[in-house]
Motif scaffolding. Structure first.
Motif, short mmCIF file in Angstrom:
data_model
loop_
_atom_site.label_atom_id
_atom_site.label_comp_id
_atom_site.label_asym_id
_atom_site.label_seq_id
_atom_site.Cartn_x
_atom_site.Cartn_y
_atom_site.Cartn_z
N ASN A 117 0.83 -1.20 0.00
CA ASN A 117 0.00 0.00 0.00
C ASN A 117 0.87 1.25 0.00
O ASN A 117 1.90 1.29 0.69
CB ASN A 117 -0.91 0.03 1.23
N THR A 118 0.43 2.25 -0.75
CA THR A 118 1.10 3.55 -0.76
C THR A 118 0.03 4.64 -0.75
O THR A 118 -0.89 4.63 -1.59
CB THR A 118 1.98 3.73 -2.01
N GLY A 119 0.13 5.56 0.19
CA GLY A 119 -0.86 6.61 0.31
C GLY A 119 -0.63 7.75 -0.66
O GLY A 119 0.49 8.07 -1.03
N VAL A 120 -1.74 8.38 -1.06
CA VAL A 120 -1.69 9.60 -1.87
C VAL A 120 -1.61 10.80 -0.94
O VAL A 120 -2.39 10.91 0.01
CB VAL A 120 -2.93 9.72 -2.77
N CYS A 121 -0.66 11.67 -1.20
CA CYS A 121 -0.47 12.89 -0.42
C CYS A 121 -0.57 14.09 -1.36
O CYS A 121 -0.25 13.98 -2.55
CB CYS A 121 0.92 12.86 0.23
N PRO A 154 -6.34 0.62 -7.56
CA PRO A 154 -5.23 0.19 -8.40
C PRO A 154 -4.49 1.39 -8.98
O PRO A 154 -4.96 2.53 -8.90
CB PRO A 154 -5.92 -0.62 -9.50
N LEU A 155 -3.32 1.13 -9.60
CA LEU A 155 -2.47 2.22 -10.10
C LEU A 155 -3.19 3.14 -11.08
O LEU A 155 -3.03 4.36 -11.04
CB LEU A 155 -1.23 1.64 -10.78
N GLN A 174 -6.73 9.87 -9.86
CA GLN A 174 -6.92 10.60 -8.62
C GLN A 174 -5.98 11.80 -8.53
O GLN A 174 -6.36 12.86 -8.05
CB GLN A 174 -6.70 9.65 -7.44
N LEU A 175 -4.75 11.64 -8.99
CA LEU A 175 -3.81 12.76 -8.94
C LEU A 175 -4.21 13.87 -9.91
O LEU A 175 -3.96 15.04 -9.65
CB LEU A 175 -2.39 12.25 -9.27
N TYR A 220 -2.89 3.60 -3.02
CA TYR A 220 -2.64 2.52 -3.97
C TYR A 220 -2.60 1.23 -3.19
O TYR A 220 -1.90 1.12 -2.17
CB TYR A 220 -1.31 2.75 -4.69
N ASP A 221 -3.34 0.24 -3.66
CA ASP A 221 -3.37 -1.08 -3.03
C ASP A 221 -3.02 -2.10 -4.09
O ASP A 221 -3.73 -2.24 -5.09
CB ASP A 221 -4.76 -1.36 -2.45
#
Length: 332
Positions: free
Chosen positions: A33-37, A307-308, A314-315, A328-329
């Motif tokens: 997992n990676t968070g969106v900042c 997903p990516l 989202q960005l 991101y999962d």
């Protein structure tokens, strides 16, 4: 492998890139997992330190799957969170133990490839074991470490009365971080009723509508006033809500050109302390300890696991209403 790549300013694409190799002193992390900042958006648009092309993403949790020369083989298989900061270690700020102020600060997801990919190469010293903490919760460790650095900067003490402007994911993390340090009387201010309801569910002592809130309506002032909105006009109002001798913490990221007007006399006469807090400070293990104690409260901070391809969208067009942390999962 497929990764989200920032090719240049404004150009974000999911594309094929070479798999990373573990160099000396490094490991390969299989990203879970990676968070969106918001910093990722700033990097994409050239408003933050970066080196194009780069794979973004700095709020990362996953599993070590390979190790490089000089790294114990026993680290393979360890579930970890990643500290993204790469300070030089030699400048004045680094020698003073303040890595976020490094004169040549580098970082994963900004100047080095980050976590919006299935695999990433990381210095072994930058990974921290997470035990059995769920990956999507462990990916909150980086923003929580930033929050706890702010809490430490503010020198909070149990029993203080705090006011928080902004009940988004960072504001809620700040509230939970204050609670972990014994500050339970926290009033949350926001424009969005759904966020105020979530703040109440997570233990806010009181909430207030940011469109109409006035100091007189909230009692005799606060020992700590924190901005988590990044809105200069909000920052300008903060002294009016502070008790004499209080601390005002600028934590939200205002645009570099924004200005907030204060009365220097008021700061002087009322002995107000005005401080800022940037990034984290070797305190990711502390953040993980706080997360371990939060249980289901931490789960409530993550609203979307995507997903990516969805992260790329989202960005470009961030979700707003009803959104907490978006991640991101790899399993999505």
């Amino acid at each position: 492998m497929e990764a989200l790549l920032f090719r240049q300013i404004g150009d974000a694409q999911v594309t094929e890139v070479p798999d990373p190799e573990p160099g000396p002193g490094c490991v390969i992390v299989q990203v879970a997992n990676t968070g969106v900042c918001h910093t990722d958006i700033d990097i994409l648009h050239g408003r933050y330190m970066c080196a194009f092309p780069v794979i973004p993403g700095h709020e990362i949790a996953g599993t070590v799957v390979a190790v490089g020369e000089g790294v114990p083989g026993s680290l393979a298989g360890t579930r970890v969170a990643v500290d993204p900061l790469l300070p030089c270690g030699t400048c004045r700020a680094c020698r003073a133990g303040r890595p976020s102020l490094c004169a040549d600060l580098q970082g994963y997801g900004a100047t080095r490839d980050g976590g919006f990919a299935p695999l990433m190469a990381v210095a072994a010293k930058n990974v921290h074991p997470i035990g059995d903490l769920p990956f999507h919760v462990a990916a909150l460790a980086e923003p929580f470490a930033c929050v706890m650095h702010g809490v430490d900067r503010a020198k909070v003490e149990p029993g203080m009365r705090a006011l928080m402007f902004g009940a988004g994911p960072i504001g809620l993390m700040m509230m939970l971080g204050l609670q972990a340090r014994g500050v339970t009387d926290v009033t949350m201010v926001d424009l969005e009723p759904t966020r105020l309801r979530q703040a109440e569910a997570l233990g806010a002592a009181a909430t207030a509508d940011g469109a109409s809130v006035q100091p007189a309506a909230l009692g005799d002032g606060f020992d700590l006033v924190v901005d988590c909105t990044g809105v200069a006009e909000v920052c300008a109002r903060m002294p009016a809500f502070a008790r004499d001798g209080a601390t005002i913490l600028i934590f939200g990221v205002c645009p570099p050109a924004a200005r907030a007007a204060f009365s220097p006399y008021e700061i002087f006469r009322r002995e107000l302390t005005l401080i800022g807090s940037h990034s984290l400070c070797f305190n990711l293990p502390d953040a993980l300890e706080v997360l371990q104690g939060l249980g289901s409260k931490a789960e409530a901070l993550v609203s979307h696991r995507l997903p990516l391809a969805e992260i790329a969208r989202q960005l470009a067009h961030p979700l707003k209403t009803g959104t907490m942390k978006v991640q991101y999962d790899a399993a999505a």
